[in-house]
Scaffold this motif. Sequence first.
Motif, mmCIF file in Angstrom:
data_model
loop_
_atom_site.group_PDB
_atom_site.id
_atom_site.type_symbol
_atom_site.label_atom_id
_atom_site.label_comp_id
_atom_site.label_asym_id
_atom_site.label_seq_id
_atom_site.Cartn_x
_atom_site.Cartn_y
_atom_site.Cartn_z
ATOM 1 N N UNK A 118 0.729 -1.204 0.191
ATOM 2 C CA UNK A 118 -0.003 -0.162 0.104
ATOM 3 C C UNK A 118 0.782 1.256 -0.078
ATOM 4 N N UNK A 119 1.792 1.140 0.807
ATOM 5 C CA UNK A 119 2.750 2.435 0.813
ATOM 6 C C UNK A 119 3.530 2.640 -0.441
ATOM 7 N N UNK A 120 3.842 1.506 -1.101
ATOM 8 C CA UNK A 120 4.578 1.682 -2.452
ATOM 9 C C UNK A 120 3.600 2.152 -3.421
ATOM 10 N N UNK A 121 2.249 1.919 -3.434
ATOM 11 C CA UNK A 121 1.415 2.217 -4.203
ATOM 12 C C UNK A 121 1.121 3.811 -4.093
ATOM 13 N N UNK A 122 0.969 3.988 -2.732
ATOM 14 C CA UNK A 122 0.627 5.580 -2.438
ATOM 15 C C UNK A 122 1.779 6.580 -2.803
ATOM 16 N N UNK A 123 3.008 5.947 -2.708
ATOM 17 C CA UNK A 123 4.097 6.873 -2.992
ATOM 18 C C UNK A 123 4.040 6.903 -4.531
#
Length: 121
Positions: free
Chosen positions: A84-89
């Motif tokens: 999720x963090x990778x997608x948000x970034x």
Amino acid sequence: MATIKQLQSTLKLTFGLVPIIAGLDKYTNLLTNWADYLNKSLIPIDAMLFMKIVGVVEIIAGLLVLIRPLIGAYIVMIWLICIALQLILMGHYLDVAVRDLVMAIGAYTLAQLTKMAPAKG
């Protein structure tokens, strides 16, 4: 009314089988083209090779949930948060990021139910 053991079993199957299926699909791309969800600027290797490595990690995580649900649930939870963090970034697929965060909460719930469920034997 469902018991703690029944809820734990449902979540255990869910968080065991889904990562295994997703991990296997990293080799076939039948469900989706997984490399599309990857921020390719963050990895130094070919995206498809990276996704195959991810597939192995997901298969292992799913098996861990089925064999050792407490440890496996925490691993899956952390894995989903990282995705999720990778997608948000990346700034794309934010709907998938939200879904993965919700799934991470489900994996956390599995871990907590596993702590509450009476031990076998």
